[in-house]
Design an enzyme around this catalytic site. Sequence first.
Site, PDB file in Angstrom:
ATOM      1  CB  SER A  90     114.012 -14.420  34.711  1.00  0.00           C
ATOM      2  OG  SER A  90     115.244 -13.785  34.903  1.00  0.00           O
ATOM      3  N   PRO A 563     108.370  -3.786  52.294  1.00  0.00           N
ATOM      4  CG  PRO A 563     106.395  -2.743  51.610  1.00  0.00           C
ATOM      5  CD  PRO A 563     107.719  -2.462  52.251  1.00  0.00           C
ATOM      6  NE  ARG A 571     111.579  -9.339  48.844  1.00  0.00           N
ATOM      7  CZ  ARG A 571     111.586 -10.660  48.719  1.00  0.00           C
ATOM      8  NH1 ARG A 571     112.499 -11.361  49.375  1.00  0.00           N
ATOM      9  NH2 ARG A 571     110.708 -11.279  47.957  1.00  0.00           N
TER      10      ARG A 571
END
Length: 610
Positions: A90, A563, A571
């Site tokens: 990606s 988490p 985060r």
Amino acid sequence: MVNQDETKSPCVAPSYPPVLPSVVSYGTSGYRTSDLDALSSLAVRMGSFLVLRGGVGRPSSVRDPGDSDGGEDPTDVDGAVHVGAIVTASHNPPGDNGLKLVDADGCMLHSRWQGAVTAAASATDPASCGEDRPRRTVYLHVGHDTRASSPRLASLLADGARATAQRRGVDVRIVLYGAVPTPVVHRGVASRRREAGEAVVQRYLARLSDGYADLVRLSPQSGRRNARPSLVVDCAMGVGSTLVRGIACALDDLQRRRGNLVAFRGSVVKLLPVNVVLGDGCDDRALNVRCGSDYVQKFQAPPYLHDGSNLLLLSSSSLCCSLDGDADRIVFFFHDSDGKFVLLDGDKISSLLASFIIQQLDVLLPTPQPHQRQLSVAVIQTAYANDASTAYLRSLGVQIERTKTGVMHLHRAAARHDIGVYFESNGHGTILFGSRCRKLVASALASSVDATRKLAAGRLEALAKIMNPAVGDALSDLLAVAGVLFSHSDRESDDAVQAWADMYHDRPSRQRVVKIADRSAIRTNLDETCVTSPPALQAALDAAMRSYRMMPSSLPPRCFVRPSGTEDAVRVYAEADTQRDADGLCKAALVAVQNICDAGASALSRCSRL
């Protein structure tokens, strides 16, 4: 298309050893790593897994009570099961690669199979995994992106599938796509057709171009619209560039066959004037390097050209968009009259398209109040969605549903509604039209309702034809936005873009990441907006939020921590009325995580505005 009997099956297990989750784990976006040896083993083993997943069927031990498919795999007319795989990483750097697996419904692999994936990756003999159940023919759709290692990994995956099929007595047919965007393989699996990969691609292009042309034809501006601006497309030096040009060519051909759908002062205007940059040649060494949707969204800056200059040189009236390396996400941007960079992210895309849908439904199914609509319309968001976008959508009478971060959670929630819209802020998303909506639209088109209502039904049908029902698709999203923005606005093109940006203005926010020893020490509620363990952490976050004053008639400050799904890190996200408050709240949340969870490590320097 190749039958497994036509190719000698390799003995894969000795040459491609097990890969433990501690080395590479299967996440919400599949496997991603720079370890090509591990990926080679995983490719073989995932080929084996997909044959067993399709040909042997679902073991009774992994039934998910939340599944909407009732426990049965969708099959084609002869009972064959279609599954797929794409070799891609990606938006990751060129040196990385990965694998995405496609389930039998065309969507991302369902979470109920994650244990079976791990077992196949780490087993001594992956072909021996799974129960012995009645066998079915399996069509395995295989595509890849433009990374140098991708063709070989795709070949290894096919080898693994053939070897396991021969041992387990499963008839497998390999459908090879070559280098294609990820959403094309998803749509190929979802349609369950047996053509060669190239035919699937052509069918994909035809459906998108037909839907877009219908959307333009049914616009109030059709036949008298002003000239469309050239849409500048950054393809991240990836596989999307070929199909962007393919769609433009398909639209030109369709316009010649159907006649002049759009005119400007008596002259024919192209349906979709496209200027593709950062895509020609698909140079894998430059893939996602200072370009693509992830770069543009993360740094809120235009991508760079090969000569080192960036797209600031474009005129302020040019609408630009950036795809990622495998073309399953997209963000838009432009420069306003003052030369300021303006990002139009996934929240803005969902707001534009949801607003258009509501306008059509209010004509097709007029009701006194939004809650009385015959069809449920919902926008699915995560905790990262800006509160300003949520407030705007609620003002339209749209239902808002929040889910855990991850496309598979958003997609499943969207499928529960008659019309479900979901876009992550990074630009990955689509619109799902349920059976009740499709039947109602078809009924309106076939009945003698007045012309205005029939027009609204036709527009919804055209939009449904464009959207990918299986997964986020940058190319279908591009056409949906272009069709709605330039054909269904009563403004000049420049004003329409600015009006889109002005639908609402994002509240200031800040996101950071902090390393911790064990991410499992933090647990959250289902939508990740509240910490459930340790309770002291949520108490500290609540105190931090109360310490920042809310301006009159504004939304309250908020922050949350979750988490990471891929690393031992947490985060942190904060949002407030001013950037100073957002930064301060984020810092307070960061300190709370470090103090209460004994993080021990300083926050990572990389951070981004959302």
